[in-house]
Design a protein around this motif. Sequence first.
Motif, short mmCIF file in Angstrom:
data_model
loop_
_atom_site.label_atom_id
_atom_site.label_comp_id
_atom_site.label_asym_id
_atom_site.label_seq_id
_atom_site.Cartn_x
_atom_site.Cartn_y
_atom_site.Cartn_z
N UNK A 69 0.83 -1.21 0.00
CA UNK A 69 0.00 0.00 0.00
C UNK A 69 0.86 1.26 0.00
N UNK A 70 1.93 1.26 0.79
CA UNK A 70 2.81 2.43 0.84
C UNK A 70 3.45 2.66 -0.54
N UNK A 71 3.94 1.59 -1.14
CA UNK A 71 4.59 1.72 -2.45
C UNK A 71 3.58 2.19 -3.50
N UNK A 72 2.34 1.72 -3.39
CA UNK A 72 1.31 2.10 -4.36
C UNK A 72 1.02 3.59 -4.34
N UNK A 73 1.24 4.26 -3.20
CA UNK A 73 1.05 5.71 -3.15
C UNK A 73 1.94 6.40 -4.19
N UNK A 74 3.08 5.79 -4.51
CA UNK A 74 3.99 6.37 -5.48
C UNK A 74 3.48 6.32 -6.92
N UNK A 75 2.37 5.61 -7.16
CA UNK A 75 1.79 5.55 -8.50
C UNK A 75 0.77 6.66 -8.74
#
Length: 250
Positions: free
Chosen positions: A99-105
């Motif tokens: 979820x944290x990494x997905x914020x970067x999309x």
Amino acid sequence: MSGGAVISVRDVTFSYREEPVLSRINLDIIPGDYLGIIGPNGGGKTTLLKLMLGLIRPTVGSVELFGNPVGDFQEWSRIGYVPQKATSIEARFPFTVAEVVAFGRIGRAGLLRRLKAEDRRAVDTALEQVNMLAHRRSLVTELSGGQQQRVFIAKALVSQPDIMLLDEPTVGVDVQSQDDFYHLLSRLNREEGITLVVVSHDIDVIANEISSVACLNQTLICHGSPQEFITGEYMEKLYGKGRKFILHGH
């Protein structure tokens, strides 16, 4: 990508409430560079990164990203950013690693659009790049400091940037994790071709990894190879008399 500078800083001066922070900075960052920015506290390192990112505007001078004035630049997915103490911002909340990494999309997907299959694949690819794919369902709060930093690197990588800017990325991370972290950055630079700009106090470690160094103490004292910095008379100009520098092999 063209052979021109990724970031160009031209005659930049910045003052905060009439207090000078940076004076007459000229700096070009070329594609494929791994630039370390070093200098004392209060020397303007974080301010320079914020100017490069358009978060603040210079009092005098100009900044260009990929040949465009920073105020006109739109392709923000081409730039990854890991701010100071990134882990303290989101690690307090019960987000999973994925979820944290997905914020970067968000820069590519748009704030309100649901992530598509390609976005989820990009998340897994970014986690694989930093050797954290096995932890994709773990809560960020359950990870060590070094693991959390890898997650925030993945968050910056997930938009598939051409350049990444990192501000003191190893603060609060143990020594072994710091070494591993800088080796990871070197691999991303060499194998993925990502241009890196890293603000750091870890002079010994970073001098073994970077391809160029910018020494900053309100003015740009030097910009060149790590060897030029080590053999020059720059430590006294940066940190005052009596500061010694010993380069260890890694």
